[in-house]
Design an enzyme around this catalytic site. Structure first.
Site, PDB file in Angstrom:
ATOM      1  CE  LYS A 101      -1.923   2.588   3.056  1.00 55.22           C
ATOM      2  NZ  LYS A 101      -1.891   3.885   2.310  1.00 55.22           N
ATOM      3  N   GLY A 120      -6.217   5.034   1.221  1.00 51.80           N
ATOM      4  CA  GLY A 120      -6.160   5.825   2.434  1.00 51.80           C
ATOM      5  C   GLY A 120      -6.093   4.966   3.671  1.00 51.80           C
ATOM      6  N   GLY A 133       6.507   4.993   8.429  1.00 50.45           N
ATOM      7  CA  GLY A 133       5.690   6.199   8.449  1.00 50.45           C
ATOM      8  C   GLY A 133       5.830   6.932   9.760  1.00 50.45           C
ATOM      9  CB  SER A 134       3.851   9.659  11.223  1.00 51.44           C
ATOM     10  OG  SER A 134       2.559   9.082  11.410  1.00 51.44           O
ATOM     11  CD  GLU A 155      12.270   3.938   9.691  1.00 43.90           C
ATOM     12  OE1 GLU A 155      12.488   4.708  10.662  1.00 43.90           O
ATOM     13  OE2 GLU A 155      12.032   4.342   8.551  1.00 43.90           O
ATOM     14  CG  LEU A 156       7.400   3.947  14.008  1.00 42.40           C
ATOM     15  CD1 LEU A 156       6.793   3.835  15.386  1.00 42.40           C
ATOM     16  CD2 LEU A 156       6.361   3.726  12.921  1.00 42.40           C
ATOM     17  N   GLY A 157       9.108   7.795  13.058  1.00 39.65           N
ATOM     18  CA  GLY A 157       9.672   9.122  12.942  1.00 39.65           C
ATOM     19  C   GLY A 157      10.945   9.320  13.732  1.00 39.65           C
ATOM     20  CB  CYS A 168      12.416   8.959   9.222  1.00 39.66           C
ATOM     21  SG  CYS A 168      13.534   7.761   8.434  1.00 39.66           S
ATOM     22  CB  VAL A 189      10.007  20.247  11.486  1.00 43.84           C
ATOM     23  CG1 VAL A 189       9.418  21.236  10.487  1.00 43.84           C
ATOM     24  CG2 VAL A 189      10.281  20.929  12.821  1.00 43.84           C
ATOM     25  CG  PHE A 190       8.569  14.749   7.682  1.00 47.80           C
ATOM     26  CD1 PHE A 190       9.439  13.823   8.236  1.00 47.80           C
ATOM     27  CD2 PHE A 190       7.986  14.451   6.460  1.00 47.80           C
ATOM     28  CE1 PHE A 190       9.719  12.621   7.582  1.00 47.80           C
ATOM     29  CE2 PHE A 190       8.260  13.268   5.795  1.00 47.80           C
ATOM     30  CZ  PHE A 190       9.134  12.352   6.369  1.00 47.80           C
TER      31      PHE A 190
END
Length: 478
Positions: free
Chosen positions: A170, A203, A223-224, A245-247, A279, A374-375
């Site tokens: 996805k 989504g 993702g976040s 695997e995150l922020g 990230c 902040v990204f």
């Protein structure tokens, strides 16, 4: 002949309606893609499961050959794929080339996994052969983000396929072509059998369906942190593994003995590469007090010198951020930071989706752009006086992804790194680094401790089965 044709790039129609593929730099439409519904996820999982068992039995040489060919195709179709990465994700050409290089390497490394030893013979106090064997997990669900859409998809898709799994991917709908359909086209041309790989742009409802789908026992999510928490909680309820695997809000620590020109060069890349939408972006600049003023001045000058514009038409250092939602978040954090007393040393302005690289001085624990991820292309700078203070500042906060330390004393840099909990540490380099052969991942709010890359992929995408064999069945007391 183009690899991607809008008329045929989705051979299986999805039922969630159409989504316009938008070029962030211009707002123009590049085509449309079908979106997936939860029902499409179930259909894809059934198709993948039907194809997976035969693929798992396919000789490793055949699986490896498909992945090697896929790696070659990223080079053969580089010009076309580069244009999609530039136009759909807002990448500058150099960043797009980096993605294509890493995507090819991920395929080559995955091909090597197919022939790795699959288990161990174990000692036993019984008269039997006792051994472990790695077996495919089955159908792997991959959820990938918009920022490095190709790399962050292929790094899970390629090893999962090489090890005998089928995959449902996805991608973020904003980068469904360069982060999903392009990979499907490459794998199809490389000879991957039909049914093994399904691209399901969609989504939150499609993502939730993928995590809940009984036929998908393993989720690989990038993702976040907020979204990762939801994925992890849902996976736990359904008793399935989830690699998260995150922020991050990674620190670059500049020690008193650092060469300031070198430090600023590292810092600008760490904070401004791909508009800071990474990230591992350097989100906190911790600089020894003796260098602080000059560092802020030089970093601000560097930021002011960088060109921002349409990477498809101009030679620029930064392209657009992905959409207006992201722009609003970046600018909101900068404005709330200056309202709390931070000093705007450079940037803080934008034209449409083109945000100027920004430097903030005078930040503290309560500065929003310092305390939060902040990204975006924002570099908050804070002084420290002692190594203990540097270690405490770098360790503070919920994240633990990457760390950079700039110093002439590499032994001291290593000692300091050992005091700061992160999944990744670089001495005399900034925080943004990646290779197909490394175990990549973070700790704390940056991830579940799972790793992708190299040997770590064996644990990520297989299950370990214990098997015993006896000549004769044993007797039992009853």
């Amino acid at each position: 002949m183009p690899l991607l044709d809008p008329k045929t790039w989705q051979p299986v129609r999805l039922s969630g309606g159409e989504s316009v593929v938008v070029e962030p730099a211009t707002g123009e439409s590049l085509g449309t893609v079908d979106l997936a519904t939860p029902e499409d996820v179930t259909t894809g999982a059934q198709s993948a499961a039907a194809a997976q068992s035969a693929w798992a039995r396919t000789p490793h040489l055949v699986r490896a050959a498909v992945l090697r060919r896929a790696g070659d195709l990223f080079g053969e179709h580089a010009a076309e794929l580069r244009e999609w990465l530039v136009r759909e994700s807002g990448s500058i050409p150099g960043k797009a080339d980096f993605e294509l290089h890493v995507a090819a390497q991920e395929c080559y490394e995955a091909a090597a996994l197919a022939s790795r030893p699959t288990g161990q013979v174990l000692p036993s106090d019984q008269p039997r052969l006792s051994y472990t064997r790695r077996v495919p997990a089955g159908v792997v669900g991959v959820i990938a983000p918009f920022n490095f859409p190709l790399i962050l998809a292929v790094r899970s898709v390629a090893p999962a396929l090489a090890l005998g799994n089928a995959v449902l991917l996805k991608p973020d709908p904003r980068t469904a072509v360069c982060g999903g359909l392009s990979l499907a086209a490459v794998l199809a041309e490389a000879g991957l059998p039909e049914g093994l790989f399904h691209v399901l742009p969609g989504g939150a409802d499609a993502g939730q369906a993928l995590v809940a789908e009984p036929g998908v026992p393993l989720i690989s999510f990038t993702g976040s942190t907020a979204a990762g928490r939801a994925v992890g909680e849902a996976a736990g309820r359904h008793l399935k593994r989830a690699h998260l695997e995150l922020g991050g809000n990674s620190a670059l620590v500049v020690l008193a003995d650092a060469d300031i020109e070198t430090a600023v060069a590292q810092a600008s890349w760490g904070s401004f590469f791909h508009q800071g939408q990474i990230c591992m972006t350097t989100g906190r600049h911790l600089v020894h007090a003796s260098l602080y003023d000059e560092y802020v001045e030089r970093l601000a000058a560097k930021a002011d010198s960088l060109a921002v514009g349409d990477p498809h038409c101009e030679q620029v250092h930064l392209g657009p951020v992905i959409d207006r939602g992201q722009l609003s978040r970046i600018h909101g954090l900068v404005e709330s930071s200056t309202a709390r007393g931070a000093v705007l040393a450079a940037g803080g302005t934008h034209r449409e989706l083109f945000y100027r690289p920004t430097v903030l001085a005078g930040v503290d624990d309560d500065t929003p752009a310092y305390a939060q991820e902040v990204f975006g292309p924002v570099a908050p700078v804070r002084p420290f006086g002692t190594l203990d203070e540097a270690a405490a500042l770098a360790s503070a906060g919920p994240y633990g992804l990457s760390l950079g330390i700039v110093t002439r004393d590499t032994a001291l840099g290593l000692e300091l790194a050992d005091r700061i909990p992160t999944g990744i540490a670089h001495i005399n380099d900034q925080t943004v680094n990646d290779e197909a052969v490394v175990p990549f991942g973070g700790v704390a709010a940056s991830g579940s401790g799972a790793r992708f890359g190299g040997e770590a992929n064996l644990d990520a995408f297989t299950e370990l089965r214990w098997t015993t064999v006896r000549r004769e069945a044993p007797g039992h007391p009853f």
